[in-house]
Write a protein that holds these residues in place. Structure first.
Motif, PDB file in Angstrom:
ATOM      1  N   ALA A   1      23.055  44.264  36.201  1.00  0.00           N
ATOM      2  CA  ALA A   1      23.395  43.038  35.477  1.00  0.00           C
ATOM      3  C   ALA A   1      23.497  43.392  33.999  1.00  0.00           C
ATOM      4  O   ALA A   1      22.814  44.303  33.518  1.00  0.00           O
ATOM      5  N   ALA A   2      24.348  42.667  33.308  1.00  0.00           N
ATOM      6  CA  ALA A   2      24.553  42.926  31.885  1.00  0.00           C
ATOM      7  C   ALA A   2      24.894  41.636  31.169  1.00  0.00           C
ATOM      8  O   ALA A   2      25.426  40.697  31.774  1.00  0.00           O
TER       9      ALA A   2
ATOM     10  N   ALA B   1      22.287  43.495  26.615  1.00  0.00           N
ATOM     11  CA  ALA B   1      21.191  43.746  27.561  1.00  0.00           C
ATOM     12  C   ALA B   1      21.760  44.230  28.884  1.00  0.00           C
ATOM     13  O   ALA B   1      22.831  43.779  29.297  1.00  0.00           O
ATOM     14  N   VAL B   2      21.057  45.159  29.528  1.00  0.00           N
ATOM     15  CA  VAL B   2      21.454  45.651  30.849  1.00  0.00           C
ATOM     16  C   VAL B   2      20.233  45.901  31.704  1.00  0.00           C
ATOM     17  O   VAL B   2      19.136  46.156  31.200  1.00  0.00           O
ATOM     18  N   ASP B   3      20.454  45.862  32.995  1.00  0.00           N
ATOM     19  CA  ASP B   3      19.459  46.276  33.981  1.00  0.00           C
ATOM     20  C   ASP B   3      20.248  46.950  35.094  1.00  0.00           C
ATOM     21  O   ASP B   3      21.130  46.338  35.688  1.00  0.00           O
ATOM     22  N   GLY B   4      20.002  48.230  35.319  1.00  0.00           N
ATOM     23  CA  GLY B   4      20.719  48.970  36.341  1.00  0.00           C
ATOM     24  C   GLY B   4      21.911  49.740  35.816  1.00  0.00           C
ATOM     25  O   GLY B   4      22.635  50.362  36.587  1.00  0.00           O
ATOM     26  N   LEU B   5      22.130  49.681  34.517  1.00  0.00           N
ATOM     27  CA  LEU B   5      23.212  50.417  33.860  1.00  0.00           C
ATOM     28  C   LEU B   5      22.613  51.224  32.708  1.00  0.00           C
ATOM     29  O   LEU B   5      21.412  51.172  32.467  1.00  0.00           O
TER      30      LEU B   5
ATOM     31  N   GLU C   1      30.818  55.158  29.655  1.00  0.00           N
ATOM     32  CA  GLU C   1      29.467  55.345  29.136  1.00  0.00           C
ATOM     33  C   GLU C   1      28.488  54.275  29.613  1.00  0.00           C
ATOM     34  O   GLU C   1      27.283  54.440  29.519  1.00  0.00           O
ATOM     35  N   LEU C   2      28.998  53.185  30.169  1.00  0.00           N
ATOM     36  CA  LEU C   2      28.133  52.135  30.708  1.00  0.00           C
ATOM     37  C   LEU C   2      27.561  52.529  32.060  1.00  0.00           C
ATOM     38  O   LEU C   2      26.438  52.169  32.402  1.00  0.00           O
ATOM     39  N   GLY C   3      28.340  53.279  32.861  1.00  0.00           N
ATOM     40  CA  GLY C   3      27.863  53.721  34.162  1.00  0.00           C
ATOM     41  C   GLY C   3      28.205  52.783  35.295  1.00  0.00           C
ATOM     42  O   GLY C   3      27.587  52.821  36.352  1.00  0.00           O
ATOM     43  N   GLU C   4      29.217  51.931  35.106  1.00  0.00           N
ATOM     44  CA  GLU C   4      29.565  50.951  36.131  1.00  0.00           C
ATOM     45  C   GLU C   4      30.482  51.495  37.204  1.00  0.00           C
ATOM     46  O   GLU C   4      30.748  50.815  38.192  1.00  0.00           O
ATOM     47  N   GLU C   5      30.960  52.721  37.067  1.00  0.00           N
ATOM     48  CA  GLU C   5      31.953  53.245  38.010  1.00  0.00           C
ATOM     49  C   GLU C   5      31.440  53.382  39.438  1.00  0.00           C
ATOM     50  O   GLU C   5      32.228  53.431  40.378  1.00  0.00           O
ATOM     51  N   SER C   6      30.135  53.410  39.641  1.00  0.00           N
ATOM     52  CA  SER C   6      29.606  53.546  40.995  1.00  0.00           C
ATOM     53  C   SER C   6      29.524  52.197  41.733  1.00  0.00           C
ATOM     54  O   SER C   6      29.183  52.163  42.908  1.00  0.00           O
TER      55      SER C   6
END
Length: 122
Positions: free
Chosen positions: A38-39, A53-57, A100-105
């Protein structure tokens, strides 16, 4: 769901800073929706979305990652001022990867606007 909303409101009211309030919101939303990430992106004075804010990224890009308000699926939410739910985000014509956020997965995307008195905040 009302219980979750109550928890979010109480957590935000008791937070000692906006940063802590936003972090609490993403964590509670992530848990409530049983999702992997979540972001929260908020608009700045220059009409750019800034990751707040992020959680999991990737936490390292919080307050650093910014992009034009019309870009990507987040920009689509801003234009419509309504939720956007996409089963496979990478296939959507408005998709814009931010490596750079890491959302590609992650495949699916659900985004909702943050509005206050019809004004878009994020």
């Amino acid at each position: 769901m009302l219980k979750v909303l109550r928890q979010i409101v109480q957590a935000v009211e008791s937070a000692d800073s906006l940063k802590n309030a936003l972090q609490t919101v993403v964590s509670l939303v992530r848990d409530a929706l049983e999702t992997d990430a979540a972001a929260i992106f908020l608009l700045d004075e220059e009409n750019h979305f800034v990751l707040r804010a992020v959680d999991g990224l990737n936490q390292n890009v919080v307050d650093e990652l910014r992009f034009a308000a019309q870009l990507g699926l987040v920009g689509l939410i801003a234009e419509r001022k309504e939720p956007v739910n996409v089963e496979n985000a990478a296939l959507h014509p408005r998709f814009h990867a931010v490596g750079e956020l890491g959302e590609e997965s992650y495949a699916a995307f659900l985004g909702v606007p943050i509005l206050y008195r019809r004004r878009l905040l994020g």
